[in-house]
Design a protein around this motif. Structure first.
Motif, PDB file in Angstrom:
ATOM      1  N   LEU A   1     -11.154   7.329   0.826  1.00 23.28           N
ATOM      2  CA  LEU A   1     -10.729   6.920  -0.519  1.00 23.28           C
ATOM      3  C   LEU A   1     -11.747   7.318  -1.579  1.00 23.28           C
TER       4      LEU A   1
ATOM      5  N   ILE B   1      -8.279  -3.725  -0.329  1.00 22.64           N
ATOM      6  CA  ILE B   1      -7.777  -2.513  -0.982  1.00 22.64           C
ATOM      7  C   ILE B   1      -6.691  -2.861  -1.990  1.00 22.64           C
TER       8      ILE B   1
ATOM      9  N   LEU C   1       0.823  -1.205   0.000  1.00 26.03           N
ATOM     10  CA  LEU C   1       0.000   0.000   0.000  1.00 26.03           C
ATOM     11  C   LEU C   1       0.861   1.262   0.000  1.00 26.03           C
TER      12      LEU C   1
ATOM     13  N   LEU D   1     -14.477  -0.441  -4.513  1.00 30.14           N
ATOM     14  CA  LEU D   1     -13.791  -0.740  -3.258  1.00 30.14           C
ATOM     15  C   LEU D   1     -14.764  -0.759  -2.085  1.00 30.14           C
TER      16      LEU D   1
ATOM     17  N   TYR E   1      -7.093  -4.455   4.333  1.00 27.71           N
ATOM     18  CA  TYR E   1      -5.869  -4.218   3.548  1.00 27.71           C
ATOM     19  C   TYR E   1      -5.849  -5.094   2.297  1.00 27.71           C
TER      20      TYR E   1
ATOM     21  N   SER F   1      -7.238  -2.213  -5.991  1.00 28.07           N
ATOM     22  CA  SER F   1      -6.330  -1.266  -6.642  1.00 28.07           C
ATOM     23  C   SER F   1      -5.475  -1.957  -7.685  1.00 28.07           C
TER      24      SER F   1
ATOM     25  N   SER G   1      -5.476   3.980   3.890  1.00 29.69           N
ATOM     26  CA  SER G   1      -5.780   2.591   4.246  1.00 29.69           C
ATOM     27  C   SER G   1      -5.703   2.379   5.751  1.00 29.69           C
TER      28      SER G   1
END
Length: 242
Positions: free
Chosen positions: A167, A222, A102, A176, A219, A226, A111
């Motif tokens: 985000l 994400i 990240l 997300l 985590y 991404s 995050s």
């Protein structure tokens, strides 16, 4: 103190802000990978490894006991066993790897804020409709686990969910947010059923374990979303070039 659980997400939010400041300070003078591992160490020092201790205790108790009574006794033992050690080492290794990923994607600070806030909301929500199975006279979570009203649950869920907005400027925000909500709802449902089957309900250690596990799941989600977006973008660019 019986109503303190409503503030779990807020506490997580404040801790994440403090850790973000520490991380940015480290990044000024140290390489990225060193800054991330120091961030993990700082988080353990700041919280006293309270939730990690709960994760290890739960792993030892449920992994080492064959009856509910044995599991609860093992979970109260201050010594750590094989199940707890393996679980703790692997969870910290996974956390470091995910945070480093990240950080490389310039997503670490949002995050952190999202995961620290929402994971505590999920852990607190377990109090609402799950039986507390440890004698409150000897439990370290006595003030937190007796009960939770519907209004307190709503505060927990809303305050935790608001963290998703960190985000909101990402082009894949809706994907997300949907993915995180689905992942956490499924996790909470399955984890609660598992606790009831193994322990008859939850203990303070289980709340700590729920926080740690849901933090890692956030985590992971994400990173997955991404990465999927980046891959699709690269494919579009390459397709356009070809």
């Amino acid at each position: 103190m019986n109503h303190a659980n409503r503030y779990f997400p807020l506490v997580g939010f404040l801790i994440a802000l403090f850790l973000s400041a520490i991380y940015l300070t480290f990044c000024v003078i140290l390489p990225l990978n060193v800054s991330v591992i120091l961030l993990v160490i700082a988080s353990l020092l700041l919280t006293g490894a309270f939730h990690e201790d709960g994760l290890a205790d739960m792993a030892d108790g449920i992994g080492g006991g064959t009856t509910i009574e044995q599991r609860l006794v093992i979970m109260k033992d201050s010594r750590i066993g094989t199940y707890g050690t393996v679980t703790l080492v692997l969870s910290l290794l996974l956390k470091y790897t995910l945070l480093l990923t990240l950080a490389n994607q310039q997503l670490l600070i949002p995050s952190l804020i999202l995961a620290y806030t929402l994971s505590r909301a999920l852990a607190a929500s377990l109090i609402f409709n799950t039986t507390y199975v440890v004698d409150s006279a000897v439990s370290k979570s006595k003030p937190l686990a007796n009960r939770q009203s519907l209004s307190e649950l709503i505060i927990v869920v809303v305050s935790g969910g608001l963290a998703l907005l960190v985000l909101v400027n990402e082009p894949w925000f809706l994907t997300l947010a949907t993915a995180i909500v689905l992942v956490l709802v499924v996790f909470r449902t399955l984890f609660r059923r598992w606790l009831i089957k193994r322990l008859g309900g939850f203990t303070g250690d289980c709340l700590g374990a729920a926080q740690q596990m849901s933090e890692l799941l956030i985590y992971l989600t994400i990173v997955a979303v991404s990465q999927h977006y980046v891959n699709n973008t690269l494919l579009s660019i390459n397709g356009g070039i070809l």
